[in-house]
Design a protein around this motif. Sequence first.
Motif, PDB file in Angstrom:
ATOM      1  N   ILE A   1       1.903   1.219  10.279  1.00 62.20           N
ATOM      2  CA  ILE A   1       1.049   0.737   9.189  1.00 62.20           C
ATOM      3  C   ILE A   1       2.000   0.060   8.208  1.00 62.20           C
ATOM      4  CG2 ILE A   1      -0.474   1.376   7.274  1.00 62.20           C
ATOM      5  CD1 ILE A   1      -1.272   3.866   8.845  1.00 62.20           C
TER       6      ILE A   1
ATOM      7  N   CYS B   1       0.812  -1.219   0.000  1.00 59.03           N
ATOM      8  CA  CYS B   1       0.000   0.000   0.000  1.00 59.03           C
ATOM      9  C   CYS B   1       0.842   1.264   0.000  1.00 59.03           C
ATOM     10  CB  CYS B   1      -0.960   0.012   1.192  1.00 59.03           C
ATOM     11  SG  CYS B   1      -0.178   0.158   2.801  1.00 59.03           S
TER      12      CYS B   1
ATOM     13  N   LEU C   1       4.345   3.134   7.158  1.00 57.62           N
ATOM     14  CA  LEU C   1       3.775   4.424   7.558  1.00 57.62           C
ATOM     15  C   LEU C   1       3.494   4.390   9.060  1.00 57.62           C
ATOM     16  CD1 LEU C   1       1.286   4.763   4.563  1.00 57.62           C
ATOM     17  CD2 LEU C   1       3.546   5.816   4.765  1.00 57.62           C
ATOM     18  N   HIS C   2       3.088   5.550   9.580  1.00 57.46           N
ATOM     19  CA  HIS C   2       2.819   5.693  11.010  1.00 57.46           C
ATOM     20  C   HIS C   2       1.318   5.911  11.187  1.00 57.46           C
ATOM     21  CE1 HIS C   2       2.648   7.838  14.893  1.00 57.46           C
ATOM     22  NE2 HIS C   2       3.706   7.095  15.198  1.00 57.46           N
ATOM     23  N   SER C   3       0.727   5.132  12.082  1.00 56.57           N
ATOM     24  CA  SER C   3      -0.733   5.194  12.179  1.00 56.57           C
ATOM     25  C   SER C   3      -1.230   6.527  12.721  1.00 56.57           C
ATOM     26  CB  SER C   3      -1.261   4.045  13.049  1.00 56.57           C
ATOM     27  OG  SER C   3      -0.917   4.248  14.404  1.00 56.57           O
ATOM     28  N   GLY C   4      -0.370   7.278  13.407  1.00 54.34           N
ATOM     29  CA  GLY C   4      -0.769   8.611  13.848  1.00 54.34           C
ATOM     30  C   GLY C   4      -0.814   9.572  12.679  1.00 54.34           C
ATOM     31  N   ILE C   5       0.264   9.632  11.948  1.00 49.53           N
ATOM     32  CA  ILE C   5       0.377  10.580  10.844  1.00 49.53           C
ATOM     33  C   ILE C   5      -0.497  10.179   9.664  1.00 49.53           C
ATOM     34  CG2 ILE C   5       2.014  11.537   9.151  1.00 49.53           C
ATOM     35  CD1 ILE C   5       4.204  11.022  11.345  1.00 49.53           C
ATOM     36  N   ASN C   6      -0.527   8.875   9.347  1.00 50.93           N
ATOM     37  CA  ASN C   6      -1.168   8.433   8.119  1.00 50.93           C
ATOM     38  C   ASN C   6      -2.487   7.692   8.310  1.00 50.93           C
ATOM     39  OD1 ASN C   6       2.103   7.986   7.765  1.00 50.93           O
ATOM     40  ND2 ASN C   6       1.180   9.084   6.070  1.00 50.93           N
ATOM     41  N   GLY C   7      -2.786   7.309   9.558  1.00 50.29           N
ATOM     42  CA  GLY C   7      -4.000   6.530   9.790  1.00 50.29           C
ATOM     43  C   GLY C   7      -5.245   7.290   9.373  1.00 50.29           C
ATOM     44  N   GLY C   8      -6.036   6.704   8.487  1.00 50.23           N
ATOM     45  CA  GLY C   8      -7.233   7.353   7.980  1.00 50.23           C
ATOM     46  C   GLY C   8      -7.048   7.935   6.594  1.00 50.23           C
ATOM     47  N   SER C   9      -5.793   7.933   6.109  1.00 52.89           N
ATOM     48  CA  SER C   9      -5.562   8.540   4.803  1.00 52.89           C
ATOM     49  C   SER C   9      -5.297   7.525   3.705  1.00 52.89           C
ATOM     50  CB  SER C   9      -4.399   9.540   4.879  1.00 52.89           C
ATOM     51  OG  SER C   9      -3.212   8.886   5.237  1.00 52.89           O
ATOM     52  N   VAL C  10      -4.856   6.328   4.090  1.00 56.48           N
ATOM     53  CA  VAL C  10      -4.420   5.397   3.059  1.00 56.48           C
ATOM     54  C   VAL C  10      -5.091   4.037   3.245  1.00 56.48           C
ATOM     55  CG1 VAL C  10      -2.380   4.819   4.438  1.00 56.48           C
ATOM     56  CG2 VAL C  10      -2.336   4.392   2.010  1.00 56.48           C
ATOM     57  N   PRO C  11      -5.519   3.421   2.150  1.00 56.15           N
ATOM     58  CA  PRO C  11      -6.071   2.058   2.254  1.00 56.15           C
ATOM     59  C   PRO C  11      -4.940   1.128   2.666  1.00 56.15           C
ATOM     60  CG  PRO C  11      -6.501   3.054   0.075  1.00 56.15           C
ATOM     61  CD  PRO C  11      -5.490   3.913   0.760  1.00 56.15           C
ATOM     62  N   GLU C  12      -5.124   0.443   3.781  1.00 58.39           N
ATOM     63  CA  GLU C  12      -4.005  -0.301   4.359  1.00 58.39           C
ATOM     64  C   GLU C  12      -3.904  -1.730   3.822  1.00 58.39           C
ATOM     65  OE1 GLU C  12      -3.963   0.135   8.632  1.00 58.39           O
ATOM     66  OE2 GLU C  12      -4.306   2.305   8.493  1.00 58.39           O
TER      67      GLU C  12
END
Lengths: 470, 470
Positions: free
Chosen positions: B330, B220, B225-236
């Motif tokens: 992530i 992906c 990635l970091h779930s704080g910075i990127n969580g909610g932005s990218v299909p995991e």
Amino acid sequence: MGHLEHLNEVFKAIDENQEEFVELLREAVEIRSVSADPARRPDCIKMCEWARDQLKSVGADTSLWDLGFEKPDLPLPPAVFGVYGRDKAKKTLLIYGHLDVQPAEKEDGWNTDPFKLIEIDGKLFGRGSTDDKGPVIAWIAVLKILKRLGIELPVNLKFVLEGMEESGSEGLEEGLKNNLDKISDVNFSCISDNYWLGKNKPCLTYGLRGICYYFVEISCARQDLHSGINGGSVPEAMNDLVWIMSQLVSVQGEILIPGIAELVAPLTKEEETLYDNIDFCMETFKGEMGSHGLLADNKQRLLMNRWRYPSLSLHGIEGAFSQPGAKTVIPAKVTGKFSLRIVPDLTPEATDKLVVNYLNALWAKRGSPNQIKITPCHGGKPWLADFRDANFSAGARAIERVFGTTPDFTREGGSIPITLTIQELTGSPVMLLPIGASDDMAHSQNEKLNRENFVKGMKVLAAYLFELGA
Amino acid sequence: MGHLEHLNEVFKAIDENQEEFVELLREAVEIRSVSADPARRPDCIKMCEWARDQLKSVGADTSLWDLGFEKPDLPLPPAVFGVYGRDKAKKTLLIYGHLDVQPAEKEDGWNTDPFKLIEIDGKLFGRGSTDDKGPVIAWIAVLKILKRLGIELPVNLKFVLEGMEESGSEGLEEGLKNNLDKISDVNFSCISDNYWLGKNKPCLTYGLRGICYYFVEISCARQDLHSGINGGSVPEAMNDLVWIMSQLVSVQGEILIPGIAELVAPLTKEEETLYDNIDFCMETFKGEMGSHGLLADNKQRLLMNRWRYPSLSLHGIEGAFSQPGAKTVIPAKVTGKFSLRIVPDLTPEATDKLVVNYLNALWAKRGSPNQIKITPCHGGKPWLADFRDANFSAGARAIERVFGTTPDFTREGGSIPITLTIQELTGSPVMLLPIGASDDMAHSQNEKLNRENFVKGMKVLAAYLFELGA
Ligand SMILES: [Zn+2]
Ligand SMILES: [Zn+2]
Ligand SMILES: [Zn+2]
Ligand SMILES: [Zn+2]
């Protein structure tokens, strides 16, 4: 009392003396204060003493708070406490920063010695340049300039600088609690330990998500089995676990746990407006991640997904085969790990309850004879400030003076636990005022702070003091 | 020509001389022929030479096949080839065994020195006692007795003994192919390198499952990635992968891949009957695994699930967080691993096609923007012999003579690749004739062979020769 008329003089002096402050940063970078490395503990302590001496040299009353031991024979670095001004007629600002840094070795992929400050094309490379020695030194620089110009500070200052931030701020909360009387008169707090959203436009940060982390352990046998001998005979734990993990979030990123969405604070008109002008490019963000898609089709919604809505991420599985190659094991006990980033009005307690109830309901639906154990752990509350308060207004006006533009008001998706700690212990509003840019590579190789960010950061901090005291 | 009348005499001599053969096993166990340990390679070679000398001493024509090198400076142990009898009027039996052993250290949890044969309560403890030095020496013992008694062998024998079985039989298949002319006249083969289903009743094994192993890689992002910075932005990627893995097998163990069940050879009446008398206790089996349930509610179906139906197991995920603790990553690229144990008439080719088609269909249904890569790897065919053929009939009659009971006809869920190799290269039927019991702990600590199994095993092998030549 505001002395805003002094600001041009201050800005000029900052420009003219910037080399002196780069040299200060150079000194600080050379102290290898890696808090995660016990062998570097003396350097962490030395760095705290160095900062105490700097504060002393500008006239602050300083003390070192003994925070005890990390383990026998391994003392925690002391917290540096500094008081600058005790004028009861003025407001008091608490400034937090940290003096320790992440580990760094040239061999990790640094182009230069990480513990030597080296300037290339206006970028000051070195471990701690942006996280967080640069911002701490920007504060010291401001005090040096004001002292030199004989300008009275418009607010009282209290410094809390620590040397264990990169190692979970061990000891600091207890240290603050032991010295509550010394911070009880704080009116505002300011933390410079995060980054601009991009490379060009300054921002002020008013929110952080919290986190709730979960372990779901499923066991199917006493010890690992062999898929040749046992395959087809036993209900496998991995099969149950991947199914449970597949029921938590949709392919579109929606959290499937009932009740979570309902607890999210509604979006206000004023808040929504903030998102329109934020300097952020979806395509750049996507390109930097190298992702194949995004979970929103416009900038506003994407940023909200990261900042003001909860998200759920699946981190991995412990106990299953995770090495390269092809092993034919049937794992006996596997632990799935996932977390929710939470936002107001979700509390860790409410989130735990919804998650555990949902997992139990899933398990009942599954009808597997295996055993499940659900463990919620280390919940952290979200933090949200009022971006319209006097602290943020002062910060915004300061930025406008220096950059000629109003800052973006941002939130972040991760957590900076000290923010909430300081807000709760001082009972005062906190503002996050980043100095570095998004590409500063904190925690990574080739960490840097742009000279321009460093110098303009000093000006913003100075202006912020005068705006706050105006 | 059968000389079945000699058997009582042979049995008596085996009983009377058993101590001599225990001493032979003692000698063999003391040679630390651990094929996985390059430092023990000289011992592996020594063990092969020892076995060659034993065959020579009973009158076999022997040779050592040079199998080349595992890597530079690390020679493979030679294969031991022995010819005993060249009477064109007799049938020729190929006997396979291996001389290398699994690693073993006292510290692993052995109660005694693993490389000293020690008898306690009728159990001969020592590495290789049951896997596979004991069975090889049982053959040598039979030849010694027959020679001593002056009894002519009713069949010609060809021995193929190797020293790399525990390390993938490296070099053996090529060695056999280079010597195809020497085994082209083989009429039957017999391998004693598996175990009884339980502790009390002998068995003959006529089937092994094959295996098809799959990697499903989903990515992906370019890096974690970091779930704080990127969580909610990218299909995991993890979210897609656990969903795919959850769609492979039901909670009841049914394989959800269309077409697999249809390719399984139908159960015949005669085959079904075999299962009725098999000495097997579901509750004991469940207790030994420490499992919370079983995927069948009767003995027959449970054994069929393990032996004659395919099964699908999820082994794990590479690239996700698999350590203890709570990391908020992530994962950018994750590889799910699962395998199918396959049975006739499933071929690896047909299985691969069905699995890949199904995974592609799942992926299309998923509608994720992420990237998927499906890699089928190292398929192994199932092996199935005709349990009614002359080889099995001879084996069964031999067992009946020694134990007074007909053996169970069993299959195994795992694979023993050499079985199929020998069947294919000799073009002759193979039988698996186990000597050790289910609790012999091959590959584990405190490996043993019961003296009774050892001695009765010799008798069975002798009787088998006479039955086969009768
Ligand atoms: Zn920091
Ligand atoms: Zn940091
Ligand atoms: Zn073996
Ligand atoms: Zn083995």
